[in-house]
Design a protein around this motif. Structure first.
Motif, PDB file in Angstrom:
ATOM      1  N   ILE A  63       0.809  -1.231   0.000  1.00  0.00           N
ATOM      2  CA  ILE A  63       0.000   0.000   0.000  1.00  0.00           C
ATOM      3  C   ILE A  63       0.842   1.281   0.000  1.00  0.00           C
ATOM      4  CG2 ILE A  63      -2.009  -1.081   1.064  1.00  0.00           C
ATOM      5  CD1 ILE A  63      -1.174   0.044   3.755  1.00  0.00           C
ATOM      6  N   THR A  64       2.152   1.177   0.291  1.00  0.00           N
ATOM      7  CA  THR A  64       3.004   2.374   0.249  1.00  0.00           C
ATOM      8  C   THR A  64       3.844   2.434  -1.036  1.00  0.00           C
ATOM      9  OG1 THR A  64       4.752   1.222   1.488  1.00  0.00           O
ATOM     10  CG2 THR A  64       3.157   2.506   2.771  1.00  0.00           C
ATOM     11  N   ALA A  65       3.516   1.591  -1.987  1.00  0.00           N
ATOM     12  CA  ALA A  65       4.331   1.501  -3.216  1.00  0.00           C
ATOM     13  C   ALA A  65       4.387   2.828  -3.969  1.00  0.00           C
ATOM     14  CB  ALA A  65       3.779   0.408  -4.120  1.00  0.00           C
ATOM     15  N   ASP A  66       3.319   3.622  -3.892  1.00  0.00           N
ATOM     16  CA  ASP A  66       3.264   4.899  -4.624  1.00  0.00           C
ATOM     17  C   ASP A  66       3.559   6.109  -3.746  1.00  0.00           C
ATOM     18  OD1 ASP A  66       2.560   3.623  -7.028  1.00  0.00           O
ATOM     19  OD2 ASP A  66       0.460   3.517  -6.389  1.00  0.00           O
ATOM     20  N   ARG A  69       1.655   9.442   1.392  1.00  0.00           N
ATOM     21  CA  ARG A  69       0.551  10.363   1.639  1.00  0.00           C
ATOM     22  C   ARG A  69      -0.753   9.575   1.763  1.00  0.00           C
ATOM     23  NH1 ARG A  69       0.742  14.240  -3.328  1.00  0.00           N
ATOM     24  NH2 ARG A  69       0.791  12.170  -4.275  1.00  0.00           N
ATOM     25  N   PRO A  70      -1.714  10.083   2.535  1.00  0.00           N
ATOM     26  CA  PRO A  70      -2.982   9.362   2.692  1.00  0.00           C
ATOM     27  C   PRO A  70      -3.634   8.977   1.370  1.00  0.00           C
ATOM     28  CG  PRO A  70      -2.863  11.133   4.287  1.00  0.00           C
ATOM     29  CD  PRO A  70      -1.660  11.277   3.392  1.00  0.00           C
ATOM     30  N   ALA A 105       4.925   3.097   9.194  1.00  0.00           N
ATOM     31  CA  ALA A 105       5.055   4.179  10.174  1.00  0.00           C
ATOM     32  C   ALA A 105       5.452   5.495   9.513  1.00  0.00           C
ATOM     33  CB  ALA A 105       6.072   3.802  11.244  1.00  0.00           C
ATOM     34  N   THR A 106       6.115   5.421   8.360  1.00  0.00           N
ATOM     35  CA  THR A 106       6.493   6.635   7.639  1.00  0.00           C
ATOM     36  C   THR A 106       5.273   7.449   7.251  1.00  0.00           C
ATOM     37  OG1 THR A 106       8.459   5.523   6.787  1.00  0.00           O
ATOM     38  CG2 THR A 106       7.786   7.519   5.653  1.00  0.00           C
ATOM     39  N   SER A 107       4.143   6.771   7.028  1.00  0.00           N
ATOM     40  CA  SER A 107       2.930   7.472   6.594  1.00  0.00           C
ATOM     41  C   SER A 107       2.252   8.245   7.726  1.00  0.00           C
ATOM     42  CB  SER A 107       1.935   6.470   6.001  1.00  0.00           C
ATOM     43  OG  SER A 107       1.380   5.652   7.027  1.00  0.00           O
ATOM     44  N   LEU A 108       2.615   7.944   8.989  1.00  0.00           N
ATOM     45  CA  LEU A 108       1.905   8.571  10.113  1.00  0.00           C
ATOM     46  C   LEU A 108       2.048  10.090  10.098  1.00  0.00           C
ATOM     47  CD1 LEU A 108       2.674   6.067  13.018  1.00  0.00           C
ATOM     48  CD2 LEU A 108       0.776   6.077  11.389  1.00  0.00           C
ATOM     49  N   LYS A 109       3.234  10.564   9.743  1.00  0.00           N
ATOM     50  CA  LYS A 109       3.436  12.012   9.638  1.00  0.00           C
ATOM     51  C   LYS A 109       2.430  12.629   8.669  1.00  0.00           C
ATOM     52  CE  LYS A 109       6.790  15.424   7.974  1.00  0.00           C
ATOM     53  NZ  LYS A 109       8.188  15.651   7.509  1.00  0.00           N
ATOM     54  N   PHE A 110       2.229  11.972   7.540  1.00  0.00           N
ATOM     55  CA  PHE A 110       1.355  12.528   6.508  1.00  0.00           C
ATOM     56  C   PHE A 110      -0.120  12.423   6.894  1.00  0.00           C
ATOM     57  CE2 PHE A 110       5.326  11.144   4.534  1.00  0.00           C
ATOM     58  CZ  PHE A 110       5.732  12.333   3.951  1.00  0.00           C
ATOM     59  N   PHE A 111      -0.478  11.364   7.608  1.00  0.00           N
ATOM     60  CA  PHE A 111      -1.857  11.268   8.105  1.00  0.00           C
ATOM     61  C   PHE A 111      -2.138  12.345   9.145  1.00  0.00           C
ATOM     62  CE2 PHE A 111      -2.032   6.942   6.301  1.00  0.00           C
ATOM     63  CZ  PHE A 111      -3.332   6.948   5.799  1.00  0.00           C
ATOM     64  N   SER A 135      12.339   6.471  13.951  1.00  0.00           N
ATOM     65  CA  SER A 135      13.002   7.424  13.049  1.00  0.00           C
ATOM     66  C   SER A 135      12.084   7.872  11.929  1.00  0.00           C
ATOM     67  CB  SER A 135      14.270   6.789  12.461  1.00  0.00           C
ATOM     68  OG  SER A 135      13.932   5.665  11.654  1.00  0.00           O
ATOM     69  N   ASN A 136      11.090   7.036  11.610  1.00  0.00           N
ATOM     70  CA  ASN A 136      10.198   7.361  10.502  1.00  0.00           C
ATOM     71  C   ASN A 136       9.012   8.226  10.904  1.00  0.00           C
ATOM     72  OD1 ASN A 136      11.806   5.884   8.858  1.00  0.00           O
ATOM     73  ND2 ASN A 136      10.421   4.155   8.619  1.00  0.00           N
ATOM     74  N   SER A 137       8.777   8.398  12.204  1.00  0.00           N
ATOM     75  CA  SER A 137       7.543   9.089  12.599  1.00  0.00           C
ATOM     76  C   SER A 137       7.717   9.983  13.811  1.00  0.00           C
ATOM     77  CB  SER A 137       6.455   8.043  12.883  1.00  0.00           C
ATOM     78  OG  SER A 137       6.920   7.093  13.836  1.00  0.00           O
ATOM     79  N   VAL A 138       8.954  10.335  14.130  1.00  0.00           N
ATOM     80  CA  VAL A 138       9.212  11.120  15.336  1.00  0.00           C
ATOM     81  C   VAL A 138       8.456  12.451  15.283  1.00  0.00           C
ATOM     82  CG1 VAL A 138      11.319  12.152  14.361  1.00  0.00           C
ATOM     83  CG2 VAL A 138      11.010  12.052  16.834  1.00  0.00           C
ATOM     84  N   GLY A 139       7.772  12.776  16.387  1.00  0.00           N
ATOM     85  CA  GLY A 139       7.039  14.027  16.487  1.00  0.00           C
ATOM     86  C   GLY A 139       5.631  13.992  15.929  1.00  0.00           C
ATOM     87  N   TYR A 140       5.260  12.892  15.288  1.00  0.00           N
ATOM     88  CA  TYR A 140       3.941  12.832  14.651  1.00  0.00           C
ATOM     89  C   TYR A 140       3.113  11.643  15.131  1.00  0.00           C
ATOM     90  CZ  TYR A 140       5.793  16.386  11.519  1.00  0.00           C
ATOM     91  OH  TYR A 140       6.342  17.537  11.017  1.00  0.00           O
ATOM     92  N   LYS A 141       3.458  11.104  16.287  1.00  0.00           N
ATOM     93  CA  LYS A 141       2.728   9.949  16.809  1.00  0.00           C
ATOM     94  C   LYS A 141       2.674  10.027  18.326  1.00  0.00           C
ATOM     95  CE  LYS A 141       6.889   7.152  17.186  1.00  0.00           C
ATOM     96  NZ  LYS A 141       7.013   7.351  18.626  1.00  0.00           N
ATOM     97  N   THR A 142       1.762   9.237  18.892  1.00  0.00           N
ATOM     98  CA  THR A 142       1.663   9.048  20.334  1.00  0.00           C
ATOM     99  C   THR A 142       1.891   7.570  20.613  1.00  0.00           C
ATOM    100  OG1 THR A 142       0.088  10.865  20.603  1.00  0.00           O
ATOM    101  CG2 THR A 142       0.128   9.192  22.340  1.00  0.00           C
ATOM    102  N   ASP A 143       2.663   7.279  21.654  1.00  0.00           N
ATOM    103  CA  ASP A 143       2.934   5.886  22.017  1.00  0.00           C
ATOM    104  C   ASP A 143       2.163   5.489  23.265  1.00  0.00           C
ATOM    105  OD1 ASP A 143       4.862   5.281  20.010  1.00  0.00           O
ATOM    106  OD2 ASP A 143       6.335   6.459  21.106  1.00  0.00           O
ATOM    107  N   TYR A 144       1.718   4.250  23.301  1.00  0.00           N
ATOM    108  CA  TYR A 144       1.096   3.682  24.506  1.00  0.00           C
ATOM    109  C   TYR A 144       1.624   2.263  24.673  1.00  0.00           C
ATOM    110  CZ  TYR A 144      -2.347   2.165  27.948  1.00  0.00           C
ATOM    111  OH  TYR A 144      -2.958   1.678  29.089  1.00  0.00           O
ATOM    112  N   GLU A 145       2.187   1.987  25.837  1.00  0.00           N
ATOM    113  CA  GLU A 145       2.697   0.641  26.100  1.00  0.00           C
ATOM    114  C   GLU A 145       1.657  -0.157  26.878  1.00  0.00           C
ATOM    115  OE1 GLU A 145       6.767  -1.627  27.611  1.00  0.00           O
ATOM    116  OE2 GLU A 145       6.484   0.511  28.056  1.00  0.00           O
TER     117      GLU A 145
END
Length: 446
Positions: A63-66, A69-70, A105-111, A135-145
């Motif tokens: 799904i990320t082949a292209d 971006r959302p 995870a790279t797409s999370l920034k764009f979402f 490294s692919n989504s720093v600053g654009y996600k929230t983590d929950y353990e």
């Protein structure tokens, strides 16, 4: 199927209520209930949920082949499955088994920048793959353990409400002993929890049947799954070393000196050869590492000897499942913890502290018998915690409290099979109060 209330439920509710919410990553060991909780939340809060599992349906890795971006991701999703719809503002996208396709995870920034869709990712063994995800989504996600169920969640599953837990905390804060009825109920439930652990499949079976029937089989299957993960995800010779470490934890915990000794794992084994194996197990969420402090003082972080540690199972049920047949029978038929009593109680207290957000530390002074099981901290004090398999004096703790050498320590906490009490600045609580210690310390004036 019975759904057991989880603490992640409230977190997810608050996450959705935040108008500035970011894509969420829920990480944790396998079989702790991540997918079940997320899918239930989605069904209750969104008109449309699109669920993708990268292990069960690897075709979706395209799904990320292209691009990321959302519009690129959703276009390829609809190509693979034309029945999927994506109404803006009404859709939750769930990407499960993230460890099998961390590239998403790279797409999370764009979402996040797009803002039209909510996204939750989840997966096990994320510790192994998390460097790439981070490294692919720093600053654009929230983590929950997420962990297996703690004792509070176990009580909820057994039908006890928040008022029951609030009353337990009130007793602790007031220093008021529990009455015999409360002691019996909490003690019996806690023993059941010690035997079962907190894996939802095991707890659900116990709640439905009202007995331990089938619990050992379920635990052993979970254990087999964990060991299969080691074979699947660990590379090369590390597989054998990791499995050796994992299998040696119960026998080393059963000794008086619970320090984990690599030399006992295999002939000629050395710390430097096994260091990465222990970190692998921790990153996978299978074990908790308890580090030995160089000296019992603040700050704790960095104040430890990396070559000295204890290893505990992240879920006590896994420890129980690895005991010998005779111990299993004693545990389930007679609730007799036998020679493993100290190991089980120490493991379950370490588990409770870790699930409360504490890192684990202990202290063993080389030139004396001074030894302390755990330490936690408040804003300006270090508090030793002792787990006593039998009611007795906490000699080491009293030394730490009374000696001018240990200036950050002014009082201590002892966990026993007894009741609430206070003597010589040692606060005593029953084992089953361990999950409340963080709340207690935030409200008490010690």
């Amino acid at each position: 199927m019975l759904y057991c209330r989880r603490k992640v439920d409230l977190f997810l509710k608050n996450w959705k209520a935040d108008p500035d919410r970011r894509p969420l990553i829920v990480k944790g060991p396998r079989q702790v209930g991540k997918t079940e909780s997320i899918r239930r939340f989605g069904a209750q809060n969104y008109p449309n949920v699109v669920y993708i599992n990268f292990v069960e349906e690897p075709k979706y890795k395209a799904i990320t082949a292209d691009g990321y971006r959302p519009e690129d991701v959703l276009k390829n999703l609809s190509r693979i499955d034309p029945s999927k719809r994506f109404p803006a503002g009404k859709t939750l996208l769930v990407f499960d088994e993230l460890q099998a396709f961390p590239d998403i995870a790279t797409s999370l920034k764009f979402f996040k920048l797009d803002g039209r869709y909510d996204v939750i990712c989840s997966g096990s063994l994320l510790g192994i793959q998390y460097q790439k995800i981070e490294s692919n989504s720093v600053g654009y996600k929230t983590d929950y353990e997420m962990f297996s169920m703690d004792f509070e969640e176990f009580l909820w599953a057994c039908g006890y409400d928040d008022a029951f837990v609030d009353e337990m905390l009130a007793h602790m804060l007031a220093g008021a002993p529990f009455n015999p009825a409360q002691t019996a109920v909490c003690g019996d439930r806690f023993l059941d929890y010690c035997v079962l652990g907190g894996m939802p499949a095991v707890v659900r079976e116990y709640v439905v049947k009202g007995t331990f029937e089938g619990s050992l089989d379920t635990q052993r299957q979970l254990l087999a799954d964990y060991q299969e993960d080691i074979r699947k995800y660990a590379e090369g010779l590390d597989q054998t070393r990791i499995l050796n470490v994992f299998r040696h934890i119960p026998v080393q915990l059963s000794k008086d000196n619970k320090k984990f000794q690599i030399s006992k794992v295999a002939s000629g084994a050395r710390f430097r050869d096994y260091r990465g194996c222990i970190e692998w197990l921790q990153d996978a969420g299978m074990v908790n590492i308890c580090h030995c402090l160089r000296f019992p003082e603040l700050p704790l972080r960095g104040n430890y000897d990396e070559t000295k540690y204890k290893l505990y199972f992240a879920d006590t049920g896994l420890l129980v499942a690895m005991l010998d047949e005779e111990a299993q029978e004693d545990l389930r038929a007679h609730k007799n913890l036998g020679v493993y009593k100290g190991a089980l109680y120490e493991n379950v207290v370490g588990e409770a502290l870790r699930k409360s957000g504490y890192a684990l530390y202990y202290y063993k002074r080389e030139d004396s018998t001074l030894e302390q099981d755990f330490f936690v901290r408040t804003a300006n004090a270090l508090i030793p915690i002792e787990v006593k398999a039998a009611n007795g004096t906490a000699k080491s703790m009293r030394t730490l409290i009374n000696s001018e050498r240990y200036g950050d320590i002014r009082c201590g906490i002892k966990l026993t099979g007894g009741n609430i009490g206070l003597q010589d600045r040692v606060y005593t609580f029953p084992y089953y109060c361990a999950f409340l210690l963080k709340r207690y310390l935030s409200e008490a004036s010690l």
